[in-house]
Design a protein around this motif. Structure first.
Motif, PDB file in Angstrom:
ATOM      1  N   LYS A 145     -60.703 -41.939 -22.831  1.00 50.89           N
ATOM      2  CA  LYS A 145     -61.279 -41.521 -24.108  1.00 50.89           C
ATOM      3  C   LYS A 145     -61.805 -40.098 -24.015  1.00 50.89           C
ATOM      4  CE  LYS A 145     -64.150 -42.929 -27.918  1.00 50.89           C
ATOM      5  NZ  LYS A 145     -63.399 -42.059 -28.776  1.00 50.89           N
ATOM      6  N   SER A 146     -62.444 -39.731 -22.916  1.00 45.37           N
ATOM      7  CA  SER A 146     -62.975 -38.371 -22.808  1.00 45.37           C
ATOM      8  C   SER A 146     -61.844 -37.351 -22.779  1.00 45.37           C
ATOM      9  CB  SER A 146     -63.882 -38.231 -21.581  1.00 45.37           C
ATOM     10  OG  SER A 146     -63.139 -38.356 -20.396  1.00 45.37           O
ATOM     11  N   VAL A 147     -60.711 -37.686 -22.157  1.00 46.74           N
ATOM     12  CA  VAL A 147     -59.559 -36.785 -22.180  1.00 46.74           C
ATOM     13  C   VAL A 147     -59.021 -36.698 -23.605  1.00 46.74           C
ATOM     14  CG1 VAL A 147     -57.191 -36.455 -21.399  1.00 46.74           C
ATOM     15  CG2 VAL A 147     -58.961 -37.067 -19.764  1.00 46.74           C
ATOM     16  N   ALA A 148     -58.868 -37.839 -24.282  1.00 47.48           N
ATOM     17  CA  ALA A 148     -58.354 -37.835 -25.644  1.00 47.48           C
ATOM     18  C   ALA A 148     -59.267 -37.034 -26.561  1.00 47.48           C
ATOM     19  CB  ALA A 148     -58.198 -39.263 -26.152  1.00 47.48           C
ATOM     20  N   ASP A 149     -60.568 -37.142 -26.370  1.00 47.29           N
ATOM     21  CA  ASP A 149     -61.514 -36.408 -27.207  1.00 47.29           C
ATOM     22  C   ASP A 149     -61.402 -34.902 -27.007  1.00 47.29           C
ATOM     23  OD1 ASP A 149     -64.272 -38.807 -27.077  1.00 47.29           O
ATOM     24  OD2 ASP A 149     -62.449 -38.742 -28.281  1.00 47.29           O
ATOM     25  N   SER A 150     -60.881 -34.454 -25.874  1.00 52.96           N
ATOM     26  CA  SER A 150     -60.808 -33.025 -25.601  1.00 52.96           C
ATOM     27  C   SER A 150     -59.480 -32.399 -26.022  1.00 52.96           C
ATOM     28  CB  SER A 150     -61.058 -32.774 -24.112  1.00 52.96           C
ATOM     29  OG  SER A 150     -60.007 -33.332 -23.346  1.00 52.96           O
ATOM     30  N   ILE A 151     -58.581 -33.182 -26.608  1.00 56.35           N
ATOM     31  CA  ILE A 151     -57.295 -32.665 -27.078  1.00 56.35           C
ATOM     32  C   ILE A 151     -57.488 -31.967 -28.409  1.00 56.35           C
ATOM     33  CG2 ILE A 151     -55.007 -33.304 -27.946  1.00 56.35           C
ATOM     34  CD1 ILE A 151     -55.039 -35.632 -25.952  1.00 56.35           C
ATOM     35  N   GLU A 152     -56.900 -30.771 -28.519  1.00 55.27           N
ATOM     36  CA  GLU A 152     -56.914 -30.043 -29.783  1.00 55.27           C
ATOM     37  C   GLU A 152     -55.492 -29.554 -30.059  1.00 55.27           C
ATOM     38  OE1 GLU A 152     -58.977 -26.168 -31.955  1.00 55.27           O
ATOM     39  OE2 GLU A 152     -59.099 -26.367 -29.785  1.00 55.27           O
ATOM     40  N   ILE A 153     -55.046 -29.755 -31.281  1.00 52.32           N
ATOM     41  CA  ILE A 153     -53.771 -29.207 -31.748  1.00 52.32           C
ATOM     42  C   ILE A 153     -54.143 -28.127 -32.757  1.00 52.32           C
ATOM     43  CG2 ILE A 153     -51.563 -29.672 -32.857  1.00 52.32           C
ATOM     44  CD1 ILE A 153     -51.988 -31.233 -30.218  1.00 52.32           C
ATOM     45  N   ARG A 154     -53.624 -26.927 -32.528  1.00 51.98           N
ATOM     46  CA  ARG A 154     -53.991 -25.808 -33.404  1.00 51.98           C
ATOM     47  C   ARG A 154     -52.851 -24.810 -33.484  1.00 51.98           C
ATOM     48  NH1 ARG A 154     -54.818 -21.596 -30.095  1.00 51.98           N
ATOM     49  NH2 ARG A 154     -55.723 -21.900 -28.029  1.00 51.98           N
ATOM     50  N   ASP A 155     -52.992 -23.861 -34.404  1.00 55.15           N
ATOM     51  CA  ASP A 155     -52.010 -22.786 -34.523  1.00 55.15           C
ATOM     52  C   ASP A 155     -52.071 -21.897 -33.288  1.00 55.15           C
ATOM     53  OD1 ASP A 155     -51.263 -23.650 -37.063  1.00 55.15           O
ATOM     54  OD2 ASP A 155     -52.597 -22.250 -38.091  1.00 55.15           O
ATOM     55  N   LEU A 156     -50.921 -21.380 -32.914  1.00 55.32           N
ATOM     56  CA  LEU A 156     -50.822 -20.413 -31.825  1.00 55.32           C
ATOM     57  C   LEU A 156     -51.580 -19.148 -32.222  1.00 55.32           C
ATOM     58  CD1 LEU A 156     -49.338 -19.945 -29.085  1.00 55.32           C
ATOM     59  CD2 LEU A 156     -47.454 -18.992 -30.415  1.00 55.32           C
ATOM     60  N   GLN A 157     -52.348 -18.591 -31.289  1.00 52.75           N
ATOM     61  CA  GLN A 157     -53.178 -17.413 -31.542  1.00 52.75           C
ATOM     62  C   GLN A 157     -52.817 -16.284 -30.583  1.00 52.75           C
ATOM     63  OE1 GLN A 157     -55.513 -17.313 -34.056  1.00 52.75           O
ATOM     64  NE2 GLN A 157     -54.691 -19.330 -34.596  1.00 52.75           N
ATOM     65  N   PRO A 158     -53.104 -15.032 -30.958  1.00 51.99           N
ATOM     66  CA  PRO A 158     -52.765 -13.900 -30.077  1.00 51.99           C
ATOM     67  C   PRO A 158     -53.313 -14.033 -28.656  1.00 51.99           C
ATOM     68  CG  PRO A 158     -53.389 -13.091 -32.243  1.00 51.99           C
ATOM     69  CD  PRO A 158     -53.659 -14.587 -32.235  1.00 51.99           C
ATOM     70  N   GLN A 159     -54.501 -14.594 -28.500  1.00 50.96           N
ATOM     71  CA  GLN A 159     -55.100 -14.724 -27.174  1.00 50.96           C
ATOM     72  C   GLN A 159     -54.404 -15.769 -26.296  1.00 50.96           C
ATOM     73  OE1 GLN A 159     -56.662 -15.439 -30.063  1.00 50.96           O
ATOM     74  NE2 GLN A 159     -57.792 -17.367 -29.910  1.00 50.96           N
ATOM     75  N   ASP A 160     -53.446 -16.506 -26.849  1.00 55.44           N
ATOM     76  CA  ASP A 160     -52.716 -17.540 -26.108  1.00 55.44           C
ATOM     77  C   ASP A 160     -51.517 -16.989 -25.344  1.00 55.44           C
ATOM     78  OD1 ASP A 160     -54.367 -19.573 -27.137  1.00 55.44           O
ATOM     79  OD2 ASP A 160     -53.083 -19.829 -28.906  1.00 55.44           O
ATOM     80  N   ARG A 161     -51.251 -15.695 -25.437  1.00 54.91           N
ATOM     81  CA  ARG A 161     -50.001 -15.130 -24.921  1.00 54.91           C
ATOM     82  C   ARG A 161     -49.708 -15.535 -23.473  1.00 54.91           C
ATOM     83  NH1 ARG A 161     -46.349 -10.487 -25.755  1.00 54.91           N
ATOM     84  NH2 ARG A 161     -44.758 -10.887 -24.189  1.00 54.91           N
ATOM     85  N   GLY A 162     -50.658 -15.360 -22.562  1.00 52.83           N
ATOM     86  CA  GLY A 162     -50.402 -15.652 -21.146  1.00 52.83           C
ATOM     87  C   GLY A 162     -50.076 -17.107 -20.892  1.00 52.83           C
ATOM     88  N   VAL A 218     -49.973 -25.263 -30.721  1.00 54.35           N
ATOM     89  CA  VAL A 218     -50.210 -25.535 -29.312  1.00 54.35           C
ATOM     90  C   VAL A 218     -51.131 -26.736 -29.176  1.00 54.35           C
ATOM     91  CG1 VAL A 218     -49.802 -23.195 -28.445  1.00 54.35           C
ATOM     92  CG2 VAL A 218     -52.100 -23.833 -29.207  1.00 54.35           C
ATOM     93  N   ALA A 219     -51.007 -27.392 -28.032  1.00 49.56           N
ATOM     94  CA  ALA A 219     -51.889 -28.497 -27.667  1.00 49.56           C
ATOM     95  C   ALA A 219     -52.731 -28.030 -26.497  1.00 49.56           C
ATOM     96  CB  ALA A 219     -51.075 -29.730 -27.275  1.00 49.56           C
ATOM     97  N   THR A 220     -54.036 -28.212 -26.625  1.00 51.65           N
ATOM     98  CA  THR A 220     -54.940 -27.852 -25.532  1.00 51.65           C
ATOM     99  C   THR A 220     -55.704 -29.083 -25.079  1.00 51.65           C
ATOM    100  OG1 THR A 220     -56.861 -27.297 -26.914  1.00 51.65           O
ATOM    101  CG2 THR A 220     -55.257 -25.529 -26.515  1.00 51.65           C
ATOM    102  N   VAL A 221     -56.028 -29.084 -23.813  1.00 50.44           N
ATOM    103  CA  VAL A 221     -56.918 -30.088 -23.233  1.00 50.44           C
ATOM    104  C   VAL A 221     -58.019 -29.301 -22.547  1.00 50.44           C
ATOM    105  CG1 VAL A 221     -57.148 -31.991 -21.607  1.00 50.44           C
ATOM    106  CG2 VAL A 221     -55.020 -31.729 -22.908  1.00 50.44           C
TER     107      VAL A 221
END
Length: 158
Positions: free
Chosen positions: A7-24, A64-67
């Motif tokens: 549950k703590s891993v699932a709670d930390s998942i975020e799906i969002r638009d790709l942003q300039p700072q995500d390049r690397g 993008v999906a982030t954890v």
């Protein structure tokens, strides 16, 4: 893993638009995606694709999906004209989740996020293709969408 840890891993998942700072982090994932499909990748391709994704006027978009704030998945999508329906539909060009995060719901969440965009845009469907031998992805896709009877061809123009 116990249910509290899941549950703590699932709670930390975020799906969002790709942003300039995500390049690397995006580049790291996209190189893995290209390697998975045995496609050549270089700085020119990366730069060109990134410029499309960062251009609000270009049809290609990214999620993008982030954890815990770290990128572990990406999805690139765009509208495409569907002449028989007289309207745009959606096409999911690229979907990739880091091997260590597969099976944890990131791929499903990315597809669902793109589907929400498509619903808001009035797309009648979202389409994608995958390799016939991509068994793990096909297991996910078979549970979410209808496989079509269409056979795909590529005519090389270069």
């Amino acid at each position: 893993m116990n249910s509290h840890a899941e549950k703590s891993v699932a709670d930390s998942i975020e799906i969002r638009d790709l942003q300039p700072q995500d390049r690397g982090e995006w580049e790291f994932l996209y190189r893995q995606y290209a390697e998975f499909y045995r496609e050549p990748m270089n700085e020119e391709i990366l730069g060109h694709t990134w410029s499309w994704l960062m251009d609000a006027q270009h049809p290609l978009q990214g999620k993008v999906a982030t954890v815990n704030g770290k990128l572990f998945g990406l999805a690139h999508y765009r509208p495409f004209p569907e002449p028989l329906l007289g309207k745009d539909a959606g096409f999911l060009d690229d979907l990739f989740v880091s091997p260590e995060q597969r099976g944890g719901g990131l791929g499903r969440s990315l597809i669902q996020a793109v589907a929400l965009v498509g619903q808001a845009q009035g797309w009648p469907f979202l389409r994608w293709i995958t390799a016939a031998d991509n068994a793990q992805a096909r297991h996910l896709y078979d549970g979410m969408a209808q496989a079509t009877a269409w056979v795909t061809y590529d005519l090389s123009l270069s």
